[in-house]
Write an enzyme that holds these catalytic residues in place. Structure first.
Site, short mmCIF file in Angstrom:
data_model
loop_
_atom_site.label_atom_id
_atom_site.label_comp_id
_atom_site.label_asym_id
_atom_site.label_seq_id
_atom_site.Cartn_x
_atom_site.Cartn_y
_atom_site.Cartn_z
N CYS A 227 0.99 -1.21 0.13
CA CYS A 227 0.03 0.06 -0.14
C CYS A 227 0.88 1.17 0.00
CB CYS A 227 -0.96 -0.02 1.24
SG CYS A 227 -2.21 -1.24 1.22
N HIS A 228 1.70 1.34 1.01
CA HIS A 228 2.54 2.52 0.99
C HIS A 228 3.96 2.29 1.06
CE1 HIS A 228 -1.59 3.56 2.35
NE2 HIS A 228 -1.36 4.39 1.45
N GLY A 229 4.63 1.13 0.99
CA GLY A 229 5.84 0.71 1.00
C GLY A 229 6.47 0.44 2.36
#
Lengths: 189, 418, 269
Positions: free
Chosen positions: A153-155
């Site tokens: 999703c956001h690393g």
């Protein structure tokens, strides 16, 4: 204004205030059942315990179970993965706390305090950033730089002890309360 | 709403809002300074009680909908889960179930009060007609709601009531099938009833808004049925009627709570604690108590179509009531003859309700109840269509008091004030 | 008739308060009014008798459960407040003593080679397992009759607990003269039609109570009816307790409102 009328006014005001206050208290108390009904029901709470049979899980393998409606990662770590997790200096971690529900809140995030039996790492599969499920990293299909998990999703990247190493997630993956019933059986919750 | 507004904004903020959206002015004029006849009695507190009932049903209903599952296979189970597992689910469901009965009890008192004091007469015809509309919407909502737990009485009540439409010649069966969405009451029916049960209360709330708006044009009727003539006849709504309404509302809530906590299944039917079974009809199909008088009328007519028409006529009559009453005097206090017939009418409604609760073959004191129901139906219709127009013309009313103030305060007080 | 009586009350129509039912030809097999018996849970302050609930649970488990399901009750309920009051350990032991249908195994099977349902030991979150897998099986094992689920039986019958008690204690060996018992049925005048498919379930010493209570038919029936009342209305004690507080509060509030009402109106007359 004479003293008499002033007293009467005070008495009257007091009565009105008392009545209004009583009504307000009743309304506030009546609101509680309507709020509490949205909390988990007794049936949902009763399912908060799951027993897992570990016998079939191979070294290097992760199996995802469901616990309280969320993914639960059970990972049988290889000696190499354990060694790499142990080699990390806790003071360099973004989140130095163990986040282990079985230990006190201020326990440091050493590998031994993340996984009480080093071979078995049991964590909630919920990224501490915004709740996505991270993807597991294996030698053949690496995810992230730290050999643990990567949340797409956001690393956010986690290491082989489920500790956050890089990315926006603020905390290590949470370790749920669990007890080993035998060498191959664990009760979560 | 009517007359010049007396609202003076108390602060800059109030003034700012008032110039853009005069909501504070509306609240002030309708709920604070609104001139209200000074002689309103206990029976006039039921409007407020009804607003409370509607609010309680909507709030508890929204909460129940968070847990209820509108599926023929799961509905009964979901209700039992609400009763057993959801935090305070039993309380919220019992409030909602008993709330329907408390709502109807209040609405019947409210309607009989209007009937007794002639509150439907000019210039309040539209208030009355909107009220009848609310009553019809309430019946529809209650019927849909009763189906939702999907017990035996839910299922068979839905079957019987929807089959009423099949009495309509030629297209009746098609209408019934259309209502069901299947060849019988089933999952499709349950889903649409749930949707409508959720929708209708908000329509009721809107019509209640119109009902109160219409009320604020001529103002309240009163037990004397005479018009307000001077400011002496009235009191500001607040604090006089806010505190009076609050007190009687509190008494009503005590009654409500007594049922919810100590006899929650009093109005219920044991059959509805058995899951719906399309293969077995319970021995006695009984609607909820508030529909029983109409049920008795329906059953008293041996012909299917005529029975439905008679029942429909009994409801339509209420809409026409303002024009069936020919009397110049509103309140039955001053109509000694009509007053007698009114009380007979009240007993008649109770009697019809009793007949509706009994089995079709029931006999009391050697008289088959179906005959009693037939006579009761005739009186119900005759009260509106025969007695009301004729007695209104021939009856000599008692002398009306000069004013509300004179009646309440006596001649001296009025003279002194002048 | 219970419903009718209640509605008669609601409508308060005294003149017609005693309906006379149409009499059938010959002997009437209309069920008898239930026996007069008192239960601790009745009345505004009535509570469940914990010992009776535990004994009633034993009667259900050892007698009724052979044919009747209790689908809506979970083992965990046995330890919840307002219920039989078993400890957490006792609840676990009770649950473990029941075999519940197992989840599909690793091969996806739910039955063994002989076609028997795979089972596992119960846990507190499980519900009481049904004695038969489906309605047809239940009927096939009970000469065509379906033993009803007992979770709500006390609320699903007119006169609830009194009816069930009368039924359990109302079996008679010989039907009266003039009444022809249907083949394969049993005589019970408290059952509508007097023919019941269930053989007399409770006999003296059907169970052995660990607390030394003498297991007469009446005692067993009383206990199991208490247990079934709890099964149908597990929140009764909480309801009555909360209701008492709410009513006290409302009465005080009504008193204050009345005083305010009198004060406000004092200058209006």
């Amino acid at each position: 204004m004479t003293a008499t009328t002033s007293d009467a006014t005070t008495r009257r005001d007091f009565l009105y205030v008392a009545t209004g206050a009583m009504g307000a208290v009743g309304a506030a108390a009546a609101a509680w059942p309507f709020i509490d009904q949205m909390n988990p029901s007794t049936a949902a709470l009763a399912l908060g315990t799951t027993e897992i049979d570990l016998a079939a899980i191979q070294p290097g393998q992760q199996v995802i179970y469901t616990w309280r409606g969320q993914p639960l990662f059970v990972r049988r770590r290889t000696p190499a993965e354990i060694a790499s997790a142990k080699a990390v200096d806790v003071s360099t971690l973004p989140d130095p706390l163990a986040r282990n529900a079985n230990l006190p809140d201020n326990t440091p995030a050493t590998d031994a305090d993340r996984a009480t039996k080093p071979e078995w790492l049991i964590v909630k599969g919920v990224c501490t950033h915004l709740g996505c499920t991270p993807t597991v990293s294996t030698p053949t299909a690496p995810e992230g730089e730290y050999g643990g998990w990567l949340c797409h999703c956001h690393g956010s990247a986690y290491d082989t002890a489920g500790r956050i190493r890089k990315g926006p997630a603020p905390e290590n993956l949470a370790v749920p309360p669990y007890t080993f019933l035998s060498d191959t059986r664990v009760k979560v919750g | 709403m009517s007359g010049p507004s007396t609202y003076i904004p108390k602060s800059g903020l109030e003034k700012w809002i008032d110039q853009r959206l005069p909501l504070p002015r509306l609240m002030h004029d309708t709920m604070q300074t609104f001139p209200t006849p000074r002689n309103l009695n206990i029976w006039y507190t039921f409007g407020g009680i009804l607003t409370f009932c509607l609010g309680v049903q909507i709030i508890t209903g929204i909460v129940l909908a968070m847990h209820y599952v509108a599926n023929a296979g799961l509905a009964f189970d979901s209700v039992e889960k609400i009763m057993r597992d959801v935090n305070y689910g039993w309380l919220i469901r019992y409030i909602h179930a008993n709330g329907a009965s408390m709502f109807f009890l209040a609405v019947y008192i409210h309607m009989f009060r209007g009937l007794y004091y002639g509150s439907y007469k000019a210039p309040r015809e539209l208030i009355w007609i909107l009220g009848v509309l609310i009553y019809l919407l309430m019946m529809a909502t209650a019927f849909f709601g009763y189906v939702l737990p999907w017990g035996q009485m839910s299922f068979w009540g839905a079957t019987v009531i929807t089959n009423l439409f099949s009495a309509i010649p030629v297209i009746g069966q098609h209408i019934a099938t259309w209502l069901w969405g299947d060849f019988a009451v089933g999952d499709a029916t349950l889903n649409r009833f749930f949707s409508l049960h959720y929708l209708l209360p908000f329509i009721i709330a809107a019509v209640v808004g119109l009902h109160i708006w219409a009320l604020h044009v001529p103002g309240n009727n009163n037990p004397l049925g005479i018009d307000v003539k001077s400011p002496q006849d009235t009191l500001p709504f607040h604090p006089y009627y806010t505190v009076k309404d609050a007190f009687y509302l509190c008494l009503y809530v005590i009654l409500f709570a007594a049922f919810v906590f100590y006899s929650p299944d009093f109005f219920g039917n044991p059959d509805n604690y058995q899951p719906a079974n399309p293969l077995v009809t319970p021995p006695d199909i009984v609607p909820e108590w508030y529909l029983l008088p109409y049920y008795a009328m329906l059953r008293s007519v041996p012909n299917k179509l005529l029975g439905v028409l008679v029942m429909g006529l009994a409801l339509v009559t209420l809409v026409l009531l303002p024009w069936l009453d020919t009397s110049r005097v509103r309140s039955l206090r001053f109509r000694p003859v009509m007053k007698q017939f009114f009380w007979v009418f009240a007993v008649d409604c109770v009697l019809l309700g009793y007949c509706g609760s009994q089995s079709v073959e029931a006999v009391a004191f050697g008289i088959p109840l179906v005959i009693v129901a037939r006579l009761g139906t005739v009186y119900y219709l005759a009260y509106f269509w025969v007695l009301m127009p004729i007695i209104g013309l021939i009856e000599t009313p008692k002398k009306l008091p000069a004013s509300i103030a004179q009646s309440v305060l006596g001649d001296k007080a009025v003279a002194a004030a002048e | 008739m219970h419903k009718a009586l209640k509605l008669g009350l609601v409508f308060g129509l005294l003149a017609f308060a005693t309906p006379v039912m149409a009499q059938e030809e010959g002997i009437s097999t209309h069920r008898l009014p239930p026996k007069k018996v008192e239960f601790e849970f009745e009345g505004a302050f009535g509570k469940y008798d914990r010992a009776a609930l535990q004994r009633g649970f034993q009667v259900y488990k050892e007698v009724c459960a052979a044919c009747h399901s209790l689908n809506r009750v979970a083992f965990r309920n046995l330890g919840e407040p307002g219920g039989p009051g078993f400890s957490e350990a006792e609840v676990k032991a009770i649950a473990a003593g029941f075999k519940v249908p197992a989840e599909p195994n690793d091969k996806g099977e739910t039955t063994d080679e002989q076609g028997n349902r795979l089972t596992r030991a119960g846990i507190p979150a499980d519900y009481f397992p049904a004695p038969f897998p489906n309605e047809n099986a239940a009927r096939a094992n009970n000469s065509g009759a379906l033993p009803p689920d007992l979770s709500l039986i006390n609320k699903a019958r007119e006169h609830g607990p009194h009816y069930i008690y009368s039924l359990l204690t109302g079996f008679e060996e010989k039907a009266p003269a003039g009444f022809k018992l249907t083949e394969g049925k049993y005589f019970n005048p408290y059952f509508e039609g007097w023919n019941i498919s269930m053989p007399q379930p409770l006999k003296a010493d059907s169970v052995t109570y660990s607390d030394g209570t003498k297991a007469t038919i009446e005692q067993e029936a009383h206990d199991v009816v208490t247990f079934l009342e709890w099964a149908a209305e597990p929140k009764m004690e909480e309801r009555k307790r909360l209701g008492f507080g709410v009513l006290i509060f409302l009465v005080v509030l009504a008193g204050l409102l009345f005083a305010s009402y009198r004060k406000v109106w004092a200058d209006a007359h």
